[in-house]
Design a protein around this motif. Sequence first.
Motif, PDB file in Angstrom:
ATOM      1  N   ALA A 299       0.829  -1.209   0.000  1.00  0.00           N
ATOM      2  CA  ALA A 299       0.000   0.000   0.000  1.00  0.00           C
ATOM      3  C   ALA A 299       0.864   1.259   0.000  1.00  0.00           C
ATOM      4  O   ALA A 299       0.579   2.229  -0.719  1.00  0.00           O
ATOM      5  CB  ALA A 299      -0.925  -0.007   1.216  1.00  0.00           C
ATOM      6  N   ALA A 300       1.926   1.254   0.805  1.00  0.00           N
ATOM      7  CA  ALA A 300       2.820   2.415   0.855  1.00  0.00           C
ATOM      8  C   ALA A 300       3.480   2.661  -0.492  1.00  0.00           C
ATOM      9  O   ALA A 300       3.726   3.802  -0.886  1.00  0.00           O
ATOM     10  CB  ALA A 300       3.886   2.205   1.935  1.00  0.00           C
ATOM     11  N   ASN A 301       3.767   1.601  -1.225  1.00  0.00           N
ATOM     12  CA  ASN A 301       4.375   1.735  -2.552  1.00  0.00           C
ATOM     13  C   ASN A 301       3.478   2.484  -3.527  1.00  0.00           C
ATOM     14  O   ASN A 301       3.956   3.022  -4.528  1.00  0.00           O
ATOM     15  CB  ASN A 301       4.689   0.349  -3.129  1.00  0.00           C
ATOM     16  CG  ASN A 301       6.126  -0.052  -2.889  1.00  0.00           C
ATOM     17  OD1 ASN A 301       7.030   0.773  -2.971  1.00  0.00           O
ATOM     18  ND2 ASN A 301       6.337  -1.323  -2.598  1.00  0.00           N
ATOM     19  N   ARG A 302       2.197   2.517  -3.262  1.00  0.00           N
ATOM     20  CA  ARG A 302       1.235   3.142  -4.180  1.00  0.00           C
ATOM     21  C   ARG A 302       0.716   4.482  -3.672  1.00  0.00           C
ATOM     22  O   ARG A 302      -0.197   5.050  -4.255  1.00  0.00           O
ATOM     23  CB  ARG A 302       0.040   2.194  -4.387  1.00  0.00           C
ATOM     24  CG  ARG A 302       0.412   0.856  -5.003  1.00  0.00           C
ATOM     25  CD  ARG A 302       0.737   1.010  -6.480  1.00  0.00           C
ATOM     26  NE  ARG A 302       1.083  -0.255  -7.089  1.00  0.00           N
ATOM     27  CZ  ARG A 302       2.324  -0.694  -7.261  1.00  0.00           C
ATOM     28  NH1 ARG A 302       3.340   0.057  -6.863  1.00  0.00           N
ATOM     29  NH2 ARG A 302       2.563  -1.855  -7.841  1.00  0.00           N
ATOM     30  N   ILE A 303       1.293   5.006  -2.611  1.00  0.00           N
ATOM     31  CA  ILE A 303       0.708   6.195  -1.981  1.00  0.00           C
ATOM     32  C   ILE A 303       0.758   7.411  -2.895  1.00  0.00           C
ATOM     33  O   ILE A 303      -0.165   8.235  -2.912  1.00  0.00           O
ATOM     34  CB  ILE A 303       1.396   6.486  -0.626  1.00  0.00           C
ATOM     35  CG1 ILE A 303       0.506   7.376   0.240  1.00  0.00           C
ATOM     36  CG2 ILE A 303       2.785   7.085  -0.810  1.00  0.00           C
ATOM     37  CD1 ILE A 303       0.958   7.441   1.697  1.00  0.00           C
ATOM     38  N   ASP A 304       1.814   7.541  -3.700  1.00  0.00           N
ATOM     39  CA  ASP A 304       1.886   8.688  -4.609  1.00  0.00           C
ATOM     40  C   ASP A 304       0.907   8.545  -5.761  1.00  0.00           C
ATOM     41  O   ASP A 304       0.253   9.508  -6.167  1.00  0.00           O
ATOM     42  CB  ASP A 304       3.310   8.866  -5.131  1.00  0.00           C
ATOM     43  CG  ASP A 304       3.867   7.605  -5.775  1.00  0.00           C
ATOM     44  OD1 ASP A 304       3.318   6.513  -5.520  1.00  0.00           O
ATOM     45  OD2 ASP A 304       4.860   7.700  -6.527  1.00  0.00           O
ATOM     46  N   ALA A 338      10.841   1.867   3.940  1.00  0.00           N
ATOM     47  CA  ALA A 338      11.567   2.044   2.681  1.00  0.00           C
ATOM     48  C   ALA A 338      10.600   2.289   1.527  1.00  0.00           C
ATOM     49  O   ALA A 338      10.836   3.149   0.668  1.00  0.00           O
ATOM     50  CB  ALA A 338      12.436   0.824   2.396  1.00  0.00           C
ATOM     51  N   ALA A 339       9.509   1.531   1.498  1.00  0.00           N
ATOM     52  CA  ALA A 339       8.500   1.729   0.450  1.00  0.00           C
ATOM     53  C   ALA A 339       7.881   3.113   0.548  1.00  0.00           C
ATOM     54  O   ALA A 339       7.678   3.802  -0.460  1.00  0.00           O
ATOM     55  CB  ALA A 339       7.425   0.652   0.558  1.00  0.00           C
ATOM     56  N   LEU A 340       7.586   3.533   1.768  1.00  0.00           N
ATOM     57  CA  LEU A 340       6.999   4.845   1.983  1.00  0.00           C
ATOM     58  C   LEU A 340       7.957   5.944   1.536  1.00  0.00           C
ATOM     59  O   LEU A 340       7.558   6.912   0.882  1.00  0.00           O
ATOM     60  CB  LEU A 340       6.640   5.026   3.459  1.00  0.00           C
ATOM     61  CG  LEU A 340       6.022   6.373   3.838  1.00  0.00           C
ATOM     62  CD1 LEU A 340       4.651   6.529   3.210  1.00  0.00           C
ATOM     63  CD2 LEU A 340       5.932   6.509   5.359  1.00  0.00           C
ATOM     64  N   ALA A 341       9.231   5.791   1.874  1.00  0.00           N
ATOM     65  CA  ALA A 341      10.229   6.802   1.512  1.00  0.00           C
ATOM     66  C   ALA A 341      10.314   6.978   0.007  1.00  0.00           C
ATOM     67  O   ALA A 341      10.460   8.107  -0.495  1.00  0.00           O
ATOM     68  CB  ALA A 341      11.598   6.400   2.071  1.00  0.00           C
ATOM     69  N   GLY A 342      10.209   5.874  -0.730  1.00  0.00           N
ATOM     70  CA  GLY A 342      10.284   5.978  -2.180  1.00  0.00           C
ATOM     71  C   GLY A 342       9.051   6.619  -2.791  1.00  0.00           C
ATOM     72  O   GLY A 342       9.157   7.486  -3.668  1.00  0.00           O
ATOM     73  N   LEU A 344       6.648   8.399  -1.222  1.00  0.00           N
ATOM     74  CA  LEU A 344       6.243   9.673  -0.613  1.00  0.00           C
ATOM     75  C   LEU A 344       6.753  10.875  -1.401  1.00  0.00           C
ATOM     76  O   LEU A 344       6.145  11.942  -1.388  1.00  0.00           O
ATOM     77  CB  LEU A 344       6.766   9.725   0.830  1.00  0.00           C
ATOM     78  CG  LEU A 344       6.071  10.661   1.804  1.00  0.00           C
ATOM     79  CD1 LEU A 344       4.616  10.283   1.977  1.00  0.00           C
ATOM     80  CD2 LEU A 344       6.783  10.635   3.151  1.00  0.00           C
ATOM     81  N   MET A 345       7.871  10.678  -2.104  1.00  0.00           N
ATOM     82  CA  MET A 345       8.464  11.803  -2.823  1.00  0.00           C
ATOM     83  C   MET A 345       7.611  12.254  -4.001  1.00  0.00           C
ATOM     84  O   MET A 345       7.873  13.314  -4.590  1.00  0.00           O
ATOM     85  CB  MET A 345       9.864  11.410  -3.316  1.00  0.00           C
ATOM     86  CG  MET A 345      10.832  11.051  -2.196  1.00  0.00           C
ATOM     87  SD  MET A 345      11.119  12.422  -1.069  1.00  0.00           S
ATOM     88  CE  MET A 345      12.216  13.434  -2.039  1.00  0.00           C
ATOM     89  N   GLY A 346       6.604  11.469  -4.351  1.00  0.00           N
ATOM     90  CA  GLY A 346       5.714  11.891  -5.423  1.00  0.00           C
ATOM     91  C   GLY A 346       4.542  12.727  -4.949  1.00  0.00           C
ATOM     92  O   GLY A 346       3.788  13.266  -5.772  1.00  0.00           O
ATOM     93  N   LEU A 347       4.379  12.861  -3.636  1.00  0.00           N
ATOM     94  CA  LEU A 347       3.228  13.602  -3.112  1.00  0.00           C
ATOM     95  C   LEU A 347       3.346  15.124  -3.198  1.00  0.00           C
ATOM     96  O   LEU A 347       2.315  15.802  -3.238  1.00  0.00           O
ATOM     97  CB  LEU A 347       2.966  13.198  -1.660  1.00  0.00           C
ATOM     98  CG  LEU A 347       2.313  11.826  -1.456  1.00  0.00           C
ATOM     99  CD1 LEU A 347       2.093  11.551   0.030  1.00  0.00           C
ATOM    100  CD2 LEU A 347       0.986  11.740  -2.200  1.00  0.00           C
TER     101      LEU A 347
END
Length: 581
Positions: A299-304, A338-342, A344-347
């Motif tokens: 889910a975190a991988n798709r947050i952006d 780690a997934a969130l960090a990657g 999150l930068m698209g938000l």
Amino acid sequence: MGGDDALYPIAVLIDELKNDDVQVRLNAVGQLRSIGVALGPERTREELIPYLSEDLDEDDEVLLHFAEQLGNMVDLVGGAREAHCLLEPLESLAAIEDNGVREKAAESIKKVAEAITDGSLNKHLLPMAIRLAENEWLTTKATFSLIVPVCYKRVGSADRKKLMEHYGTMCKHDTPMVRRAAVSAMSEMCLCAEQSVLVDDLLPLLDYLSEDDQDSVRLLSVQTIGAVMEKVSADVRTSKLLPIVRRTASDSSWRVRYMVADEICNLSKGVDIGVVIKDLLPAYVGLLKDNEAEVRTAAANRIDSVGELVGKDAAVRAILPVLKDESLTQDSSQHVRAALAGALMGLPKVFEEDITVEVLVPIFVSLLKDEFSDVRLNIISRLDKLSGVIGPDMLANALLPAILELAEDKKWRVRKAMIEHMPLLAKQLKREIFDNQLGDLSLSWLGDCVYAIREAATENLKAITEILGAKWAKSKIVPHIQTLHIHENYLLRMTTLFTINVIAPVVGEKIVQEDLLEIALSSARDSVPNIRFNASKTLGKLIPFLPNSVVQGDVKRCLETLKNDADRDVQFFAKQSLDLL
């Protein structure tokens, strides 16, 4: 040479197919095309194919390669009109116990099915498909589901109805293996079926499989929904597909929920944005808070992507609170962070600058302090998405502590990853900030104890020079390598030559002639032969950047001396460079 003599190698290869050594048989299977070419289409059909069908190998690896080769032999048996002869051995392979062999056999059957004529289709392929479906063996039933889409596309309406009846039976079969095969073919079936068949027959089967007692079947149904979401009308999406998505998002199996999280954007394709925000966004937020780390990671991988999909207002209401409560940024799983960090930068492109500075930047800073190096690297590697939102000074203050720590990480792969991101930092940070804080760091990697780091450092300096210019190289790189080339460690002296090789094309002819050439000539007098023969190679690489008078003077004299060196390797490379003059 007589005809029999010409075919002797073929006879040997055929004998090798019966050899006790598995590797010999594998090599023989790899030569089947050669055998077919030598025999010609007629003998391949009448002799080779029946021979291969008589007694199948017992080794699964051999059978796997055999199944693959058969799919590539359509042209060798006479093309589309005769391709049906390949179906007999493939039908036998379709019943093999090993799943990999069956899947490869199904792939080859599809190739043959695409190639054969309509007459052969009705006479050979369709009866074979029906036999596979009606056979009592579970393996053939599973293979039937894999090939049914390609058969369905080419047959008439009466035969399509018959195939659909058999396919429906497979979807409701008692054995999980058969149902898994059926649901894995569902996407293709949905894409090739008529709209009426899709809505009336296939989607009810999909709904049935989505509630299967095996999670391996249910998770495959999620992938199917993502594939067909855009093919159906809005009413069908709302009434038939979205209820399945909502149900699977709260499935008892974490593997099914993982699949929903991973496919969330595909599951939203074609769906009205209002429906996405009302139905799918709450389900997605629930997956961000899931009990299982694997689900939260997906889910975190798709947050952006989800934020961009639903827009700023919906993201502020639903996603931002999850980020503010720090449940993800402080997650116990390093993979989630780690997934969130990657992602999150698209938000920042979704939120406005005030939200980014107020909420996201503190999260970025927090993640940059994470003990897990992949978290920090994921932030740094995506700086280009952040630099347009916050100023370079704030960017530098947030990044530098983490960069310096990563640069000295004990794991050389982490240091190498950090090196690869330095050109990006050179672009994003102010020139003076980079010079003062990171310039010397970039140079220091030339002295690393790991060769891969030193090699990456040379390429890094080339990339930075392309960004900051030759003057930067003159003031920073040249003084450093002038010191390094007289270092007591011969490996570092050799690194100087490697650096010259890499940066010469980007620093300009003036710096090559005034600075780099002297280092190379000096290295040619080194006491270590490895340094001398590398100096020979370096001089050869500098020739295109030097005036002819210098090449015919200092460079040629030096290479002539090295050509008579006591070490043979030095002689060899000196001669190679002299040949370039």
